[in-house]
Design a protein around this motif. Structure first.
Motif, short mmCIF file in Angstrom:
data_model
loop_
_atom_site.label_atom_id
_atom_site.label_comp_id
_atom_site.label_asym_id
_atom_site.label_seq_id
_atom_site.Cartn_x
_atom_site.Cartn_y
_atom_site.Cartn_z
N TYR A 14 17.82 75.08 -29.73
CA TYR A 14 19.25 74.77 -29.72
C TYR A 14 19.55 73.29 -29.54
O TYR A 14 20.70 72.91 -29.34
CB TYR A 14 19.96 75.60 -28.65
CG TYR A 14 19.87 77.08 -28.95
CD1 TYR A 14 20.51 77.62 -30.07
CD2 TYR A 14 19.13 77.93 -28.14
CE1 TYR A 14 20.41 78.97 -30.37
CE2 TYR A 14 19.03 79.29 -28.43
CZ TYR A 14 19.67 79.79 -29.54
OH TYR A 14 19.57 81.12 -29.84
N GLY A 15 18.53 72.44 -29.56
CA GLY A 15 18.76 71.00 -29.54
C GLY A 15 18.98 70.41 -28.16
O GLY A 15 19.35 69.24 -28.04
N GLY A 16 18.74 71.17 -27.09
CA GLY A 16 18.78 70.62 -25.73
C GLY A 16 17.63 69.63 -25.55
O GLY A 16 17.67 68.76 -24.69
N ALA A 17 16.62 69.80 -26.37
CA ALA A 17 15.51 68.84 -26.45
C ALA A 17 15.13 68.72 -27.92
O ALA A 17 15.33 69.66 -28.70
CB ALA A 17 14.32 69.33 -25.62
N ASP A 18 14.62 67.55 -28.30
CA ASP A 18 14.21 67.36 -29.70
C ASP A 18 12.83 67.92 -29.95
O ASP A 18 12.54 68.42 -31.04
CB ASP A 18 14.21 65.86 -30.04
CG ASP A 18 15.57 65.24 -29.82
OD1 ASP A 18 16.53 65.72 -30.44
OD2 ASP A 18 15.68 64.30 -29.00
N LEU A 19 11.99 67.79 -28.93
CA LEU A 19 10.62 68.30 -29.05
C LEU A 19 10.23 68.99 -27.75
O LEU A 19 10.87 68.78 -26.71
CB LEU A 19 9.58 67.19 -29.24
CG LEU A 19 9.81 65.95 -30.06
CD1 LEU A 19 10.26 64.81 -29.19
CD2 LEU A 19 8.55 65.59 -30.80
N LEU A 55 12.42 76.27 -35.33
CA LEU A 55 11.38 75.44 -34.71
C LEU A 55 10.33 75.06 -35.74
O LEU A 55 9.75 75.91 -36.41
CB LEU A 55 10.69 76.21 -33.56
CG LEU A 55 11.58 76.57 -32.38
CD1 LEU A 55 10.80 77.44 -31.39
CD2 LEU A 55 12.07 75.32 -31.68
N TYR A 56 10.09 73.77 -35.85
CA TYR A 56 9.01 73.27 -36.69
C TYR A 56 7.81 73.10 -35.78
O TYR A 56 7.92 72.59 -34.67
CB TYR A 56 9.46 71.95 -37.31
CG TYR A 56 8.40 71.17 -38.04
CD1 TYR A 56 7.73 71.70 -39.15
CD2 TYR A 56 8.08 69.88 -37.64
CE1 TYR A 56 6.77 70.97 -39.82
CE2 TYR A 56 7.11 69.13 -38.32
CZ TYR A 56 6.46 69.69 -39.40
OH TYR A 56 5.51 68.96 -40.06
N PRO A 110 10.98 76.84 -25.74
CA PRO A 110 11.42 77.10 -27.13
C PRO A 110 12.94 77.16 -27.25
O PRO A 110 13.50 76.72 -28.26
CB PRO A 110 10.79 78.46 -27.46
CG PRO A 110 9.64 78.59 -26.53
CD PRO A 110 10.07 77.90 -25.26
N THR A 111 13.62 77.68 -26.24
CA THR A 111 15.08 77.78 -26.27
C THR A 111 15.72 76.38 -26.28
O THR A 111 16.63 76.12 -27.08
CB THR A 111 15.59 78.57 -25.04
OG1 THR A 111 14.86 79.79 -24.98
CG2 THR A 111 17.07 78.84 -25.12
N ALA A 130 10.86 68.36 -24.00
CA ALA A 130 10.89 69.40 -22.97
C ALA A 130 9.46 69.81 -22.61
O ALA A 130 8.66 70.14 -23.48
CB ALA A 130 11.65 70.62 -23.48
N LEU A 131 9.17 69.75 -21.31
CA LEU A 131 7.85 70.16 -20.80
C LEU A 131 8.04 71.07 -19.60
O LEU A 131 9.07 71.01 -18.93
CB LEU A 131 7.04 68.93 -20.34
CG LEU A 131 6.67 67.89 -21.39
CD1 LEU A 131 5.97 66.71 -20.72
CD2 LEU A 131 5.75 68.50 -22.45
#
Ligand code: AMP
Length: 215
Positions: free
Chosen positions: A64-69, A85-86, A59-60, A8-9
């Protein structure tokens, strides 16, 4: 779909400044977000894609896994919270600072010394609340979503807490920076479950990014 890696960007500075890091990881985004209206952009790897989201939503999506990173500013990360979040890397991009600014004719130091209650307008209420609480300054926070510079000029607030880069925006509005709260840069954030399930792919990206940063 299961082994698909989604990054996600947000458009603009974060997207532009993340591209060289992705390139170092051998990943090239195949469409220009400024020319396309697509929200999902393919890359030269069939199992890696980029999703374009609003900066404050990165971050959202990752939590919630909509994106891995994802790549997000430290300001956005603090305001959102870091649950799930790591944060493996400070990418040293989109650098700026979080500061307190007032009208040039407002004697901030004297007001603080007197123990006056300050009205502070900001989008960054968590950062502002923590900062003034640590300083022992009493504040009434006014939440805004943009154009913070206008608040002291219209009497809505005595001070603002906002991001400053060159300082040109403050100068153009006759505001002065009176405190530097923290340095800001963008961070790589990773979904903690994805980190376990897609460990090898995510590790490869983290390692390539950190090698590129060390250069
Ligand atoms: P400047 O005039 O260069 O000091 O930039 C200040 C304006 O740009 C403010 O309105 C900020 O909200 C915004 N800004 C500056 N740097 C960043 C950044 N790294 N990320 C997001 N917004 C920024």
């Amino acid at each position: 779909m299961n082994n698909m890696l989604t990054l996600a960007l947000s458009k603009g500075r974060i997207f532009d400044e993340t591209m060289p890091l992705l390139k170092a990881a051998g990943i090239e985004v195949l469409e220009d977000p400024e020319k396309s209206r697509k929200l999902i952009l393919p890359t030269n790897h069939a199992n890696v894609r980029v999703v374009l989201v609003r900066a404050s939503d990165v971050p959202t999506y990752v939590q919630y896994g909509g994106a891995d990173l994802g790549v997000t500013g430290l300001d956005t990360l603090i305001e959102h919270g870091t649950d799930g979040l790591y944060q493996p890397l400070d990418l040293q991009i989109a650098k700026c600072r979080m500061s307190v600014a007032v009208r040039s004719d407002f004697d901030y130091a004297a007001m603080v010394k007197q123990g006056a209650r300050l009205k502070v307008a900001t989008k960054y209420t968590t950062i502002a609340r923590d900062f003034f609480a640590t300083k022992g300054v009493h504040v009434d926070l006014v939440k805004l979503y943009g154009s913070m510079e206008l608040a002291p000029l219209t009497g809505l607030a005595d001070a603002i807490v906002d991001l400053v880069s060159t300082g040109n925006t403050l100068k153009a509005n006759h505001l002065v920076e009176v405190e530097r709260i923290m340095d800001i840069s963008s961070r790589l954030v990773v979904n903690q479950a994805a980190l376990k399930m897609k460990q090898a792919d995510i590790r490869r990206i983290i390692d390539a990014f950190s090698a590129a940063l060390a250069k």
